[in-house]
Motif scaffolding. Sequence first.
Motif, PDB file in Angstrom:
ATOM      1  N   ARG A  44      20.951  18.085 -79.427  1.00 40.32           N
ATOM      2  CA  ARG A  44      19.912  17.064 -79.269  1.00 40.32           C
ATOM      3  C   ARG A  44      20.096  15.966 -80.310  1.00 40.32           C
ATOM      4  O   ARG A  44      19.985  14.773 -80.014  1.00 40.32           O
ATOM      5  CB  ARG A  44      18.537  17.702 -79.410  1.00 40.32           C
ATOM      6  N   MET A  45      20.427  16.362 -81.526  1.00 41.00           N
ATOM      7  CA  MET A  45      20.658  15.398 -82.597  1.00 41.00           C
ATOM      8  C   MET A  45      21.869  14.516 -82.266  1.00 41.00           C
ATOM      9  O   MET A  45      21.830  13.294 -82.466  1.00 41.00           O
ATOM     10  CB  MET A  45      20.891  16.127 -83.917  1.00 41.00           C
ATOM     11  N   ALA A  46      22.927  15.115 -81.751  1.00 35.20           N
ATOM     12  CA  ALA A  46      24.127  14.346 -81.388  1.00 35.20           C
ATOM     13  C   ALA A  46      23.797  13.283 -80.344  1.00 35.20           C
ATOM     14  O   ALA A  46      24.199  12.120 -80.477  1.00 35.20           O
ATOM     15  CB  ALA A  46      25.218  15.280 -80.866  1.00 35.20           C
ATOM     16  N   VAL A  47      23.050  13.661 -79.320  1.00 34.74           N
ATOM     17  CA  VAL A  47      22.679  12.694 -78.279  1.00 34.74           C
ATOM     18  C   VAL A  47      21.851  11.562 -78.877  1.00 34.74           C
ATOM     19  O   VAL A  47      22.095  10.383 -78.608  1.00 34.74           O
ATOM     20  CB  VAL A  47      21.922  13.386 -77.121  1.00 34.74           C
ATOM     21  N   GLY A  48      20.880  11.908 -79.712  1.00 34.30           N
ATOM     22  CA  GLY A  48      20.043  10.887 -80.334  1.00 34.30           C
ATOM     23  C   GLY A  48      20.847   9.915 -81.183  1.00 34.30           C
ATOM     24  O   GLY A  48      20.638   8.698 -81.138  1.00 34.30           O
ATOM     25  N   ILE A  49      21.801  10.438 -81.941  1.00 37.72           N
ATOM     26  CA  ILE A  49      22.626   9.574 -82.791  1.00 37.72           C
ATOM     27  C   ILE A  49      23.542   8.697 -81.938  1.00 37.72           C
ATOM     28  O   ILE A  49      23.721   7.508 -82.222  1.00 37.72           O
ATOM     29  CB  ILE A  49      23.439  10.410 -83.803  1.00 37.72           C
ATOM     30  N   TYR A  50      24.121   9.266 -80.875  1.00 37.43           N
ATOM     31  CA  TYR A  50      24.957   8.457 -79.972  1.00 37.43           C
ATOM     32  C   TYR A  50      24.145   7.301 -79.391  1.00 37.43           C
ATOM     33  O   TYR A  50      24.628   6.170 -79.313  1.00 37.43           O
ATOM     34  CB  TYR A  50      25.527   9.297 -78.829  1.00 37.43           C
ATOM     35  N   LEU A  51      22.921   7.585 -78.989  1.00 32.17           N
ATOM     36  CA  LEU A  51      22.088   6.527 -78.424  1.00 32.17           C
ATOM     37  C   LEU A  51      21.791   5.435 -79.445  1.00 32.17           C
ATOM     38  O   LEU A  51      21.761   4.251 -79.104  1.00 32.17           O
ATOM     39  CB  LEU A  51      20.798   7.118 -77.858  1.00 32.17           C
ATOM     40  N   LYS A  52      21.591   5.809 -80.692  1.00 33.60           N
ATOM     41  CA  LYS A  52      21.375   4.804 -81.743  1.00 33.60           C
ATOM     42  C   LYS A  52      22.634   3.961 -81.936  1.00 33.60           C
ATOM     43  O   LYS A  52      22.547   2.757 -82.163  1.00 33.60           O
ATOM     44  CB  LYS A  52      20.988   5.472 -83.056  1.00 33.60           C
ATOM     45  N   GLY A  53      23.790   4.589 -81.843  1.00 34.87           N
ATOM     46  CA  GLY A  53      25.059   3.871 -81.982  1.00 34.87           C
ATOM     47  C   GLY A  53      25.308   2.893 -80.855  1.00 34.87           C
ATOM     48  O   GLY A  53      26.060   1.930 -80.995  1.00 34.87           O
ATOM     49  N   GLU A  54      24.684   3.149 -79.705  1.00 28.08           N
ATOM     50  CA  GLU A  54      24.850   2.287 -78.538  1.00 28.08           C
ATOM     51  C   GLU A  54      23.798   1.179 -78.482  1.00 28.08           C
ATOM     52  O   GLU A  54      23.802   0.379 -77.569  1.00 28.08           O
ATOM     53  CB  GLU A  54      24.735   3.131 -77.257  1.00 28.08           C
ATOM     54  N   HIS A  55      22.912   1.132 -79.459  1.00 27.04           N
ATOM     55  CA  HIS A  55      21.817   0.151 -79.443  1.00 27.04           C
ATOM     56  C   HIS A  55      22.377  -1.266 -79.351  1.00 27.04           C
ATOM     57  O   HIS A  55      23.332  -1.613 -80.044  1.00 27.04           O
ATOM     58  CB  HIS A  55      20.966   0.296 -80.704  1.00 27.04           C
ATOM     59  N   PRO A  56      21.804  -2.099 -78.462  1.00 23.70           N
ATOM     60  CA  PRO A  56      22.334  -3.455 -78.261  1.00 23.70           C
ATOM     61  C   PRO A  56      22.359  -4.319 -79.524  1.00 23.70           C
ATOM     62  O   PRO A  56      23.189  -5.205 -79.660  1.00 23.70           O
ATOM     63  CB  PRO A  56      21.421  -4.081 -77.207  1.00 23.70           C
ATOM     64  N   ASN A  57      21.439  -4.098 -80.468  1.00 25.90           N
ATOM     65  CA  ASN A  57      21.438  -4.895 -81.688  1.00 25.90           C
ATOM     66  C   ASN A  57      22.622  -4.571 -82.595  1.00 25.90           C
ATOM     67  O   ASN A  57      22.973  -5.365 -83.457  1.00 25.90           O
ATOM     68  CB  ASN A  57      20.125  -4.709 -82.460  1.00 25.90           C
ATOM     69  N   LEU A  58      23.206  -3.368 -82.435  1.00 24.84           N
ATOM     70  CA  LEU A  58      24.387  -3.029 -83.221  1.00 24.84           C
ATOM     71  C   LEU A  58      25.604  -3.695 -82.602  1.00 24.84           C
ATOM     72  O   LEU A  58      26.373  -4.339 -83.274  1.00 24.84           O
ATOM     73  CB  LEU A  58      24.575  -1.514 -83.300  1.00 24.84           C
ATOM     74  N   GLY A  59      25.743  -3.478 -81.309  1.00 24.03           N
ATOM     75  CA  GLY A  59      26.769  -4.150 -80.523  1.00 24.03           C
ATOM     76  C   GLY A  59      28.177  -4.119 -81.073  1.00 24.03           C
ATOM     77  O   GLY A  59      28.500  -3.400 -81.983  1.00 24.03           O
ATOM     78  N   ARG A  60      28.957  -4.945 -80.436  1.00 21.79           N
ATOM     79  CA  ARG A  60      30.359  -5.083 -80.820  1.00 21.79           C
ATOM     80  C   ARG A  60      30.495  -6.218 -81.813  1.00 21.79           C
ATOM     81  O   ARG A  60      29.619  -7.036 -81.962  1.00 21.79           O
ATOM     82  CB  ARG A  60      31.217  -5.344 -79.586  1.00 21.79           C
ATOM     83  N   ARG A  61      31.606  -6.249 -82.464  1.00 17.48           N
ATOM     84  CA  ARG A  61      31.862  -7.307 -83.458  1.00 17.48           C
ATOM     85  C   ARG A  61      31.864  -8.657 -82.813  1.00 17.48           C
ATOM     86  O   ARG A  61      32.164  -8.906 -81.739  1.00 17.48           O
ATOM     87  CB  ARG A  61      33.191  -7.071 -84.134  1.00 17.48           C
TER      88      ARG A  61
END
Length: 95
Positions: A78-95
Amino acid sequence: MPDNSKLEIKAKHEIFWEFILLWLNCVDYADGYDDILQLNTFNHLATSFIKSAHKELQATVSLLLEERPQVKAIETSRMAVGIYLKGEHPNLGRR
């Protein structure tokens, strides 16, 4: 893999294809993870989230592969899924 599992996979067509799809998903995950790290297209924070999620997923696998699978695997997955979703957040985005 235990011999009885191999025989069951060979004997049942549906289980065989589920097994093949599982392995294809594993290969796809590994290739995607390697691409994220090597291509360096995500910003540092997103990459950090993805690396952390990968470590949680590895912990989940370790807990499930113990002689007696550990209930804690539910929490780490569950923690892994939550962290992956945070990593995919649009505000983080690509360079």
